[in-house]
Structures are given as C-alpha cells and as structure tokens.
Design a protein around this motif. Sequence first.
Motif, PDB file in Angstrom:
ATOM      1  N   PHE A  61      52.992  15.662 -26.991  1.00 29.09           N
ATOM      2  CA  PHE A  61      54.423  15.874 -26.703  1.00 29.09           C
ATOM      3  C   PHE A  61      55.165  15.878 -28.031  1.00 29.09           C
ATOM      4  CE2 PHE A  61      58.737  14.987 -25.484  1.00 29.09           C
ATOM      5  CZ  PHE A  61      58.886  15.593 -24.244  1.00 29.09           C
ATOM      6  N   ASP A  62      55.921  16.952 -28.279  1.00 33.00           N
ATOM      7  CA  ASP A  62      56.591  17.131 -29.575  1.00 33.00           C
ATOM      8  C   ASP A  62      58.091  17.265 -29.320  1.00 33.00           C
ATOM      9  OD1 ASP A  62      57.680  18.289 -31.937  1.00 33.00           O
ATOM     10  OD2 ASP A  62      55.699  19.080 -32.471  1.00 33.00           O
ATOM     11  N   VAL A  63      58.858  16.265 -29.741  1.00 33.25           N
ATOM     12  CA  VAL A  63      60.293  16.276 -29.413  1.00 33.25           C
ATOM     13  C   VAL A  63      61.046  17.428 -30.097  1.00 33.25           C
ATOM     14  CG1 VAL A  63      60.351  13.770 -28.974  1.00 33.25           C
ATOM     15  CG2 VAL A  63      61.038  14.648 -31.226  1.00 33.25           C
ATOM     16  N   GLY A  64      60.427  18.037 -31.122  1.00 34.17           N
ATOM     17  CA  GLY A  64      61.039  19.193 -31.779  1.00 34.17           C
ATOM     18  C   GLY A  64      60.792  20.489 -31.021  1.00 34.17           C
ATOM     19  N   ILE A  65      59.845  20.459 -30.084  1.00 34.29           N
ATOM     20  CA  ILE A  65      59.486  21.646 -29.295  1.00 34.29           C
ATOM     21  C   ILE A  65      59.826  21.413 -27.823  1.00 34.29           C
ATOM     22  CG2 ILE A  65      57.539  23.073 -28.521  1.00 34.29           C
ATOM     23  CD1 ILE A  65      56.277  22.435 -31.339  1.00 34.29           C
ATOM     24  N   ASP A  66      59.427  20.244 -27.343  1.00 28.49           N
ATOM     25  CA  ASP A  66      59.747  19.841 -25.964  1.00 28.49           C
ATOM     26  C   ASP A  66      61.146  19.213 -25.999  1.00 28.49           C
ATOM     27  OD1 ASP A  66      57.040  20.360 -24.842  1.00 28.49           O
ATOM     28  OD2 ASP A  66      56.463  18.761 -26.207  1.00 28.49           O
ATOM     29  N   ARG A  67      62.152  20.084 -25.980  1.00 27.82           N
ATOM     30  CA  ARG A  67      63.533  19.615 -26.186  1.00 27.82           C
ATOM     31  C   ARG A  67      64.086  18.891 -24.970  1.00 27.82           C
ATOM     32  NH1 ARG A  67      66.184  20.974 -31.251  1.00 27.82           N
ATOM     33  NH2 ARG A  67      64.413  21.723 -32.455  1.00 27.82           N
ATOM     34  N   GLU A 113      62.771  19.566 -16.343  1.00 24.64           N
ATOM     35  CA  GLU A 113      61.331  19.828 -16.476  1.00 24.64           C
ATOM     36  C   GLU A 113      60.718  19.108 -17.681  1.00 24.64           C
ATOM     37  OE1 GLU A 113      59.281  21.191 -14.299  1.00 24.64           O
ATOM     38  OE2 GLU A 113      61.014  21.432 -12.986  1.00 24.64           O
ATOM     39  N   THR A 114      61.464  19.024 -18.782  1.00 27.19           N
ATOM     40  CA  THR A 114      60.915  18.361 -19.977  1.00 27.19           C
ATOM     41  C   THR A 114      60.862  16.853 -19.787  1.00 27.19           C
ATOM     42  OG1 THR A 114      61.979  20.153 -21.192  1.00 27.19           O
ATOM     43  CG2 THR A 114      61.032  18.409 -22.502  1.00 27.19           C
ATOM     44  N   LYS A 125      60.406  15.494 -16.915  1.00 22.68           N
ATOM     45  CA  LYS A 125      59.265  15.318 -16.001  1.00 22.68           C
ATOM     46  C   LYS A 125      57.943  15.323 -16.776  1.00 22.68           C
ATOM     47  CE  LYS A 125      60.968  17.528 -11.791  1.00 22.68           C
ATOM     48  NZ  LYS A 125      60.874  18.748 -11.029  1.00 22.68           N
ATOM     49  N   LYS A 126      57.843  16.255 -17.736  1.00 19.05           N
ATOM     50  CA  LYS A 126      56.622  16.336 -18.546  1.00 19.05           C
ATOM     51  C   LYS A 126      56.422  15.043 -19.340  1.00 19.05           C
ATOM     52  CE  LYS A 126      54.607  18.982 -22.392  1.00 19.05           C
ATOM     53  NZ  LYS A 126      54.698  20.184 -23.227  1.00 19.05           N
ATOM     54  N   LEU A 127      57.507  14.578 -19.981  1.00 19.20           N
ATOM     55  CA  LEU A 127      57.447  13.342 -20.761  1.00 19.20           C
ATOM     56  C   LEU A 127      56.967  12.170 -19.899  1.00 19.20           C
ATOM     57  CD1 LEU A 127      58.410  11.840 -23.490  1.00 19.20           C
ATOM     58  CD2 LEU A 127      60.488  11.326 -22.192  1.00 19.20           C
ATOM     59  N   ALA A 128      57.589  12.025 -18.748  1.00 25.07           N
ATOM     60  CA  ALA A 128      57.261  10.889 -17.875  1.00 25.07           C
ATOM     61  C   ALA A 128      55.840  11.013 -17.313  1.00 25.07           C
ATOM     62  CB  ALA A 128      58.278  10.803 -16.737  1.00 25.07           C
ATOM     63  N   ALA A 129      55.430  12.248 -16.972  1.00 25.33           N
ATOM     64  CA  ALA A 129      54.080  12.449 -16.420  1.00 25.33           C
ATOM     65  C   ALA A 129      53.023  12.118 -17.467  1.00 25.33           C
ATOM     66  CB  ALA A 129      53.919  13.890 -15.940  1.00 25.33           C
ATOM     67  N   TYR A 130      53.230  12.597 -18.696  1.00 25.59           N
ATOM     68  CA  TYR A 130      52.278  12.299 -19.773  1.00 25.59           C
ATOM     69  C   TYR A 130      52.218  10.791 -20.030  1.00 25.59           C
ATOM     70  CZ  TYR A 130      51.489  17.139 -21.398  1.00 25.59           C
ATOM     71  OH  TYR A 130      51.109  18.456 -21.516  1.00 25.59           O
ATOM     72  N   ALA A 131      53.387  10.155 -20.099  1.00 26.07           N
ATOM     73  CA  ALA A 131      53.418   8.714 -20.413  1.00 26.07           C
ATOM     74  C   ALA A 131      52.736   7.909 -19.310  1.00 26.07           C
ATOM     75  CB  ALA A 131      54.857   8.252 -20.615  1.00 26.07           C
ATOM     76  N   GLU A 132      52.905   8.350 -18.072  1.00 22.69           N
ATOM     77  CA  GLU A 132      52.278   7.636 -16.961  1.00 22.69           C
ATOM     78  C   GLU A 132      50.752   7.784 -16.992  1.00 22.69           C
ATOM     79  OE1 GLU A 132      54.293   8.244 -13.311  1.00 22.69           O
ATOM     80  OE2 GLU A 132      52.889   6.995 -12.199  1.00 22.69           O
ATOM     81  N   GLU A 133      50.307   9.008 -17.313  1.00 25.97           N
ATOM     82  CA  GLU A 133      48.863   9.286 -17.359  1.00 25.97           C
ATOM     83  C   GLU A 133      48.162   8.616 -18.525  1.00 25.97           C
ATOM     84  OE1 GLU A 133      46.873  13.318 -17.153  1.00 25.97           O
ATOM     85  OE2 GLU A 133      48.933  13.844 -16.725  1.00 25.97           O
ATOM     86  N   ALA A 134      48.913   8.397 -19.604  1.00 20.96           N
ATOM     87  CA  ALA A 134      48.299   7.941 -20.860  1.00 20.96           C
ATOM     88  C   ALA A 134      47.771   6.514 -20.744  1.00 20.96           C
ATOM     89  CB  ALA A 134      49.324   8.021 -21.989  1.00 20.96           C
ATOM     90  N   ASP A 135      46.627   6.287 -21.408  1.00 14.24           N
ATOM     91  CA  ASP A 135      46.076   4.928 -21.515  1.00 14.24           C
ATOM     92  C   ASP A 135      46.499   4.284 -22.827  1.00 14.24           C
ATOM     93  OD1 ASP A 135      44.440   5.273 -19.104  1.00 14.24           O
ATOM     94  OD2 ASP A 135      43.312   6.700 -20.322  1.00 14.24           O
ATOM     95  N   GLY A 136      46.979   5.102 -23.761  1.00 18.07           N
ATOM     96  CA  GLY A 136      47.436   4.606 -25.059  1.00 18.07           C
ATOM     97  C   GLY A 136      48.320   5.665 -25.705  1.00 18.07           C
ATOM     98  N   PHE A 137      48.970   5.287 -26.809  1.00 15.86           N
ATOM     99  CA  PHE A 137      49.951   6.174 -27.446  1.00 15.86           C
ATOM    100  C   PHE A 137      49.750   6.198 -28.965  1.00 15.86           C
ATOM    101  CE2 PHE A 137      51.721   4.580 -23.556  1.00 15.86           C
ATOM    102  CZ  PHE A 137      52.370   5.663 -22.988  1.00 15.86           C
ATOM    103  N   PHE A 138      49.835   7.405 -29.525  1.00 15.90           N
ATOM    104  CA  PHE A 138      49.911   7.536 -30.989  1.00 15.90           C
ATOM    105  C   PHE A 138      51.296   8.109 -31.251  1.00 15.90           C
ATOM    106  CE2 PHE A 138      47.252   7.626 -34.896  1.00 15.90           C
ATOM    107  CZ  PHE A 138      48.232   8.068 -35.770  1.00 15.90           C
TER     108      PHE A 138
END
Length: 182
Positions: A37-43, A57-58, A60-73
């Motif tokens: 997820f790139d905040v400069g592209i996924d505005r 939609e963006t 939703k994408k952010l929240a879906a990715y964060a929910e699915e993730a087991d960890g974050f970089f």
Amino acid sequence: MKIMVIAGSPTAESRTRGVAQYAAEVLRELNVEVLYFDVGIDRLPLFTGDASEADNETVKKLAAYAEEADGFFVTTPEYHSGMSGALKNALDFLGGKYFKNKPSAIAVAAGGGKGGMNAMTNLRTVLRGLYSLVLPDQYVADPVAFDEGNVLTDELAKTRVAELAKQLAEMTALIQPSKVNN
Ligand SMILES: Cc1cc2nc3c(=O)[nH]c(=O)nc-3n(C[C@H](O)[C@H](O)[C@H](O)COP(=O)(O)O)c2cc1C
C-alpha cells in the motif's frame, strides 16, 4: 504469512518508496505474501471520522490489507521531524484491532546528516498507540543510498533493510506459526 508493506510518502518521486519496494522484494524472497500500500499512489481522503469514509474504495483497500496482514513493514520520509502527514492520515483510518499482537518494522528516508531519528521515534510512538509490537531494530536511509530513480542501491542500506525484513518475518512466524507459508 502476509505482511503489509506501507510506503508512507505522498510524493510522486519518492525515496521512501525505494525503501518500501526493496523491503517488499526481500519479503517475497522469504516466501511472504506482500500486501503493498503506497500512500502516494493509493490516495486516501482526509480522515474526518465521518462514517461515510468507510465506503471509499481506497479506505476499503487500506482496511482490508491491514486486517489480512500478520505483520507490517512501515516506511516514512522524515518531514519536519516527524512522519509524513499522509502516513499519519492513513494510520488514523485504522485502529488497534488491526495491529494488536502483530509485529511492525519501521524504516525512514531522511535528508542526511543526523536526520531521521525523530520520524522513527514518532512512528514508533504512533504504532505503539495502535498496539503493534514494534521491533527494536530500525533503519534510516540517507539520500546517498539511492540512485537517481530513487531505487535503493547502497549495499549497506540494502543489507540493513533486508535484515529488518527478515527479523519481521521471523517475529511474525513466532507469534503466528500457523500462518507460515511452506
Ligand atoms: C516538507 C519536508 C520536510 C522535511 N523535513 C526533514 C527533516 O525534518 N529531517 C530530515 O532529515 N529531512 C527532512 N526532509 C527531507 C526528506 O526527509 C528527504 O528528502 C526524504 O528522502 C524524502 O523522502 P520522499 O522522497 O520519500 O518523500 C524534508 C523534506 C520535505 C519535503
């Protein structure tokens, strides 16, 4: 195992993106599924707390990715001694339920000299506020670590980002062993 990589710069030409993309590359080599997820592209819109933002939609994408993730970089540029406003805005759409008991690694792109520490400490504080388990190790990339296209090219910088990504994958596997991809 799924790791969300967040590139935290709003700019079109971004060194932070160079760090995030290299971290994503290393994680994929480690057989990790990367949610990028790139905040400069996924505005994202500006967070206001209005419930209707959840339909964006963006968001939703952010929240879906964060929910699915087991960890974050999570990566950010240092802007005026803190993380970028764009990254903080993104994190404000999320909450502790997305981060609790999940590790995070943090890395910063800064202006050189002794820049970067304040943004890293700022990001660490905010991720603690989101209940993430932030790894003790962290990294600041100076402008000299990148080529003209903002690709991370310096060997030492690449080694440090790779080490961080590996530590993150190992820590995530320790916490959620059932999520390891074989
Ligand atoms: C608005 C702004 C504020 C900045 N403030 C700092 C700072 O406080 N410390 C620092 O080391 N660099 C600072 N810089 C330099 C950026 O951190 C550096 O250029 C970084 O590589 C930018 O990453 P980006 O290209 O991904 O946005 C600042 C740059 C901008 C545009």
